[in-house]
Structure formats: structure tokens, C-alpha cells
Design a protein around this motif. Structure first.
Motif, PDB file in Angstrom:
ATOM      1  N   ALA A 168      38.611 -89.113  14.998  1.00  0.00           N
ATOM      2  CA  ALA A 168      38.406 -89.751  13.698  1.00  0.00           C
ATOM      3  C   ALA A 168      36.937 -89.960  13.385  1.00  0.00           C
ATOM      4  O   ALA A 168      36.545 -90.096  12.227  1.00  0.00           O
ATOM      5  CB  ALA A 168      39.141 -91.094  13.646  1.00  0.00           C
ATOM      6  N   GLY A 169      36.085 -89.964  14.412  1.00  0.00           N
ATOM      7  CA  GLY A 169      34.663 -90.131  14.180  1.00  0.00           C
ATOM      8  C   GLY A 169      33.985 -88.915  13.606  1.00  0.00           C
ATOM      9  O   GLY A 169      32.826 -88.985  13.173  1.00  0.00           O
TER      10      GLY A 169
ATOM     11  N   ALA B  29      34.355 -88.050   7.597  1.00  0.00           N
ATOM     12  CA  ALA B  29      34.087 -89.230   6.778  1.00  0.00           C
ATOM     13  C   ALA B  29      35.357 -89.798   6.156  1.00  0.00           C
ATOM     14  O   ALA B  29      35.410 -90.977   5.805  1.00  0.00           O
ATOM     15  CB  ALA B  29      33.084 -88.878   5.680  1.00  0.00           C
ATOM     16  N   SER B  30      36.384 -88.973   6.029  1.00  0.00           N
ATOM     17  CA  SER B  30      37.622 -89.434   5.409  1.00  0.00           C
ATOM     18  C   SER B  30      38.493 -90.230   6.367  1.00  0.00           C
ATOM     19  O   SER B  30      39.498 -90.803   5.968  1.00  0.00           O
ATOM     20  CB  SER B  30      38.421 -88.246   4.876  1.00  0.00           C
ATOM     21  N   THR B  31      38.141 -90.253   7.660  1.00  0.00           N
ATOM     22  CA  THR B  31      38.943 -90.993   8.625  1.00  0.00           C
ATOM     23  C   THR B  31      38.209 -92.253   9.080  1.00  0.00           C
ATOM     24  O   THR B  31      38.348 -93.299   8.487  1.00  0.00           O
ATOM     25  CB  THR B  31      39.330 -90.087   9.802  1.00  0.00           C
ATOM     26  N   ASN B  32      37.385 -92.154  10.163  1.00  0.00           N
ATOM     27  CA  ASN B  32      36.689 -93.365  10.599  1.00  0.00           C
ATOM     28  C   ASN B  32      35.446 -93.046  11.425  1.00  0.00           C
ATOM     29  O   ASN B  32      35.420 -93.255  12.640  1.00  0.00           O
ATOM     30  CB  ASN B  32      37.639 -94.255  11.407  1.00  0.00           C
ATOM     31  N   PRO B  33      34.366 -92.567  10.790  1.00  0.00           N
ATOM     32  CA  PRO B  33      33.135 -92.284  11.528  1.00  0.00           C
ATOM     33  C   PRO B  33      32.431 -93.534  12.031  1.00  0.00           C
ATOM     34  O   PRO B  33      31.537 -93.431  12.874  1.00  0.00           O
ATOM     35  CB  PRO B  33      32.273 -91.542  10.501  1.00  0.00           C
TER      36      PRO B  33
ATOM     37  N   GLY C 119      31.356 -91.880  17.502  1.00  0.00           N
ATOM     38  CA  GLY C 119      30.779 -91.282  16.304  1.00  0.00           C
ATOM     39  C   GLY C 119      30.991 -89.779  16.283  1.00  0.00           C
ATOM     40  O   GLY C 119      32.017 -89.269  16.713  1.00  0.00           O
ATOM     41  N   ASP C 120      29.968 -89.051  15.815  1.00  0.00           N
ATOM     42  CA  ASP C 120      30.100 -87.607  15.639  1.00  0.00           C
ATOM     43  C   ASP C 120      29.780 -86.816  16.906  1.00  0.00           C
ATOM     44  O   ASP C 120      29.644 -85.606  16.863  1.00  0.00           O
ATOM     45  CB  ASP C 120      29.196 -87.138  14.502  1.00  0.00           C
TER      46      ASP C 120
END
Length: 395
Positions: free
Chosen positions: A224-225, A228-232, A237-238
Motif C-alpha cells: 500500500a505504500g 498514492a491511492s492506497t496508503n503511502p 513507504g515507497d
């Protein structure tokens, strides 16, 4: 007038250490540059691999600089903090996805009896407690970490939004627990408290020549990270993607569970360690994969200034390899064999010249080698060899 100002300035400078005698701030860091050769590396698993000789940095120890400090609050209680930056020693650019303090950033309280409580971006206990038993932290290079870093023993990702507690109830024994928040409000399609959150446990014991460590990590929806539409803004994180993270890249990971255990013993100049890790990934399509790593390593201090080390790692995969991973495996039993060799000669307590060799061979259903951070050897290339020579300075 100038003499008066100068005298006042000198008085303040001399008085400052007295006024803050119970406080300390330390600047520290590592810069590690050199040259690396890879016999075959490709832009992707379907591309043809070619040899490469290049400038390299941070491969013995990641380049970093940091600030750490304490303030004595009295009665055995202290305020503590650490801010640690990762950077490239060859270009000067930020590492860790461009974060200023991407390696660590936390503040907390430490008590001589009740342990420490810290909050921020932090390591889990796989790195804190178990990774010191691995070859890549002792004498090898970062390229010698486990295939795909599926057990996060290389710390492909740190944990944001984390609350971490550690205590030493008995001499030589440390216990720890960590929770990393998703920071997301409830919503549709799984959004909410558990979307991209993590928790971890750890134990470590040291008694003279004997060492033991174990850790557990569970992450919900770590992928999810990435979007951006989920939970960064969640626990991860990325960082949950990369050319050599072959198990993460097969699709949306809904759950990652890692258990590690390791032990070691030292006889005079010889140190021997064994580490086992069990990593399990669940994917959004309902499939899953289990990857076990077995590492045996030894380090020998030939002289106070010269050390060598050798390790063997066997990676055993079982289960779904997915659409994205079928370039690395053509079945459900991918396996890899890996040898790590390292040597370091210390010119002083803070400066050393180091050399490392990593050789990896794909076996079983695995179709290509993929060294940590290097990426795939290329189409049909079942082996990969790396040689690296560097100069490292600690300050």
C-alpha cells in the motif's frame, strides 16, 4: 570594545560545557567508495546480461552521517534522539528515496532500570538483533544479503510511524517490542487502521563467547505504500520495490510474516554464526510463497588489523511465483546457492581497505541469479559473480 566582546565570547565558550555537562550530541558517519565488477547484469530478467565495471559506494557499509544525543533528566532518566542520513559517496545525492534522514529518525526516553521508549522511523529487530550475526554486516558487502531481501534482514524497508520499546531485565538479555501505525482513517476497500501497519518482537542474549538472537515481524498490506491511492503514509513507504526484490514485485502483497533465529560462538580469533529465516508472503490474488534462508558464516581475525570471512547461504522457495516473478522461476520450487567472501585490512581504527566477492547460482526452478541491489544477471544467466574493492572511513 572589541577586546571586551572577545573576552565575553571566550567566557561563554568555556562556560558552555560546564552548563551542559550532562548533555551530549555526537556527529558520526561512514563514507565507503571503491570499484565493483559484475560478470553479468541486465536491465530486466528478459534482457541479455553484460559485464560491468563501475564506481561503487556504500557496499561495505552504507554511506551515512548522523546526529545522536542524550540529555540527563535525573534519577536515571534521559532524553535520547537519533537523526541518520543516507547518501551516495560518489555523487553526494540523498539515498533512501531522497529522504533527509531516511536511515533513522527518532526521539525517546531511556531509563537505566525500565528500558527505552522511542518514536519515529526505526529498524525492526531483524536488523537490530539478528543481522549482526550475518556475513554482510560482519565482513562482506551489502550485495551479499539474502536473495530478494524477503526476510528484510538487509532492511530494504524501515518502519515509519513506529513506537519501539526495549528493556534489559537481566545481564546480557534484551527484549523488544514495536508497533508501526498505518496512520489511515477507516474507509472502503480495506483502508483503515490495519492498512500498511506492522508490529515486531525481538530477543537477544549474549554471555561471553555465546550469542543468540530471534525476531518476528508482521506487516499488513505493505504494498500500500507504493500507490498514492492506497496508503503511502503508512508503516512502509515507497521502498517496497526494486530491481532485486523479486518476491515483492510479483504483485500486491497483502501480508508479510518473517521469523528469524540465529546463534554464534567465538573461540579466540574465530567467530562462527548460523542464521535461519522463514518469510511468508500472501498476495492479493489469494496465492502465497514461503522462502527459507539458511546461512552459515565464519570470521577469522588473522591479526588485529586483518580479518577474513566466508559464508554459505541456501535460499529455498516454495509456492506461487506469480506473473511478475515467472522470469525468475519456471515452477514453484525456486532455489539459490550463494557464497560470500570478505576481507578487510585496517590502516587505523577508523580507516580500512576491504575486498568482497559474492557468487550466486540459481537452482531448482529458479531461472536466473539476482544479487542484492545488483538486479538480475539476465535471460538464461543462472550464475552471477561480483568483485568489489573499497576504501572506508568512519568518523
Amino acid at each position: 570594545m572589541k577586546k571586551t566582546l572577545l573576552a565575553a565570547s571566550i567566557s561563554c565558550a568555556l562556560a558552555a560545557p560546564v552548563a551542559h555537562a550532562q548533555n551530549s550530541v555526537t556527529l558520526y558517519g561512514i563514507i565507503d567508495n571503491g570499484i565493483a565488477y559484475v560478470n553479468s547484469v541486465a536491465s530486466g530478467p528478459h534482457a541479455v546480461g553484460k559485464s560491468r565495471t563501475s564506481a561503487a559506494t556504500g557496499f561495505g557499509s552504507g554511506d551515512r552521517w548522523g546526529l545522536t544525543g542524550t540529555e540527563n533528566l535525573g534519577n536515571g532518566l534521559s532524553a535520547i534522539f537519533t537523526l541518520e542520513n543516507g547518501f551516495s559517496g560518489t555523487t553526494g545525492a540523498f539515498a533512501m528515496g531522497g529522504r533527509m534522514f531516511g536511515r533513522q529518525a527518532f526521539v525517546g526516553l531511556s531509563d537505566s532500570r525500565y528500558g527505552s521508549l522511542t518514536l519515529g522511523r526505526q529498524y525492526d529487530y531483524t536488523f537490530d538483533y539478528v543481522a549482526p550475526l550475518l556475513s554482510w554486516t560482519q565482513f562482506g558487502s551489502i550485495y551479499g544479503a539474502h536473495v530478494g531481501d524477503v526476510d528484510n534482514s538487509f532492511q530494504t524497508f524501515r518502519l515509519n510511524n513506529s513506537v519501539k520499546y526495549q528493556v534489559s531485565p537481566l545481564p546480557g538479555l534484551q527484549l523488544g517490542g514495536l508497533y508501526a501505525f498505518s496512520n489511515q482513517a477507516s474507509g472502503p476497500n480495506g483502508a483503515g487502521f490495519a492498512n500498511n501497519r506492522a508490529w515486531a518482537l525481538g530477543v537477544r542474549y549474549s554471555d561471553g563467547p555465546l550469542r543468540f538472537a530471534s525476531s518476528f515481524l508482521l506487516v499488513n498490506n505493505p504494498s500500500a505504500g507504493l500507490a498514492a491511492s492506497t496508503n503511502p503514509g503508512g508503516a512502509i513507504g515507497d521502498e517496497y520495490s526494486g530491481p532485486s526484490n523479486i518476491f515483492y514485485n510479483v504483485g500486491f502483497v497483502t501480508r508479510q510474516q518473517v521469523f528469524t533465529v540465529g546463534s554464534g560462538y567465538t573461540w579466540d580469533a574465530l567467530s562462527v554464526n548460523f542464521v535461519y529465516s522463514d518469510a511468508r508472503l500472501d498476495y492479493a490474488n489469494g496465492r502465497d510463497i514461503r522462502v527459507d534462508n539458511y546461512e552459515l558464516n565464519g570470521r577469522y581475525q588473522i591479526t588485529p588489523a586483518f580479518l577474513v570471512g566466508l559464508a554459505y547461504i541456501f535460499t529455498d522457495g516454495s509456492g506461487y511465483t506469480g506473473t511478475g516473478a515467472n522470469a525468475y522461476a519456471n515452477g514453484t520450487k525456486p532455489r539459490w546457492h550463494q557464497l560470500n567472501f570478505g576481507a578487510a585490512y585496517f590502516l587505523s581504527k577508523r580507516t580500512d581497505v576491504h575486498f568482497s566477492t559474492v557468487y550466486q547460482r540459481a537452482a531448482g526452478d529458479a531461472t536466473t541469479a539476482a544479487l542484492n541491489l545488483i538486479g538480475p544477471a539476465g535471460q538464461g544467466a543462472k550464475s552471477q559473480l561480483l568483485l568489489a574493492l573499497g576504501l572506508r572511513h568512519r568518523f
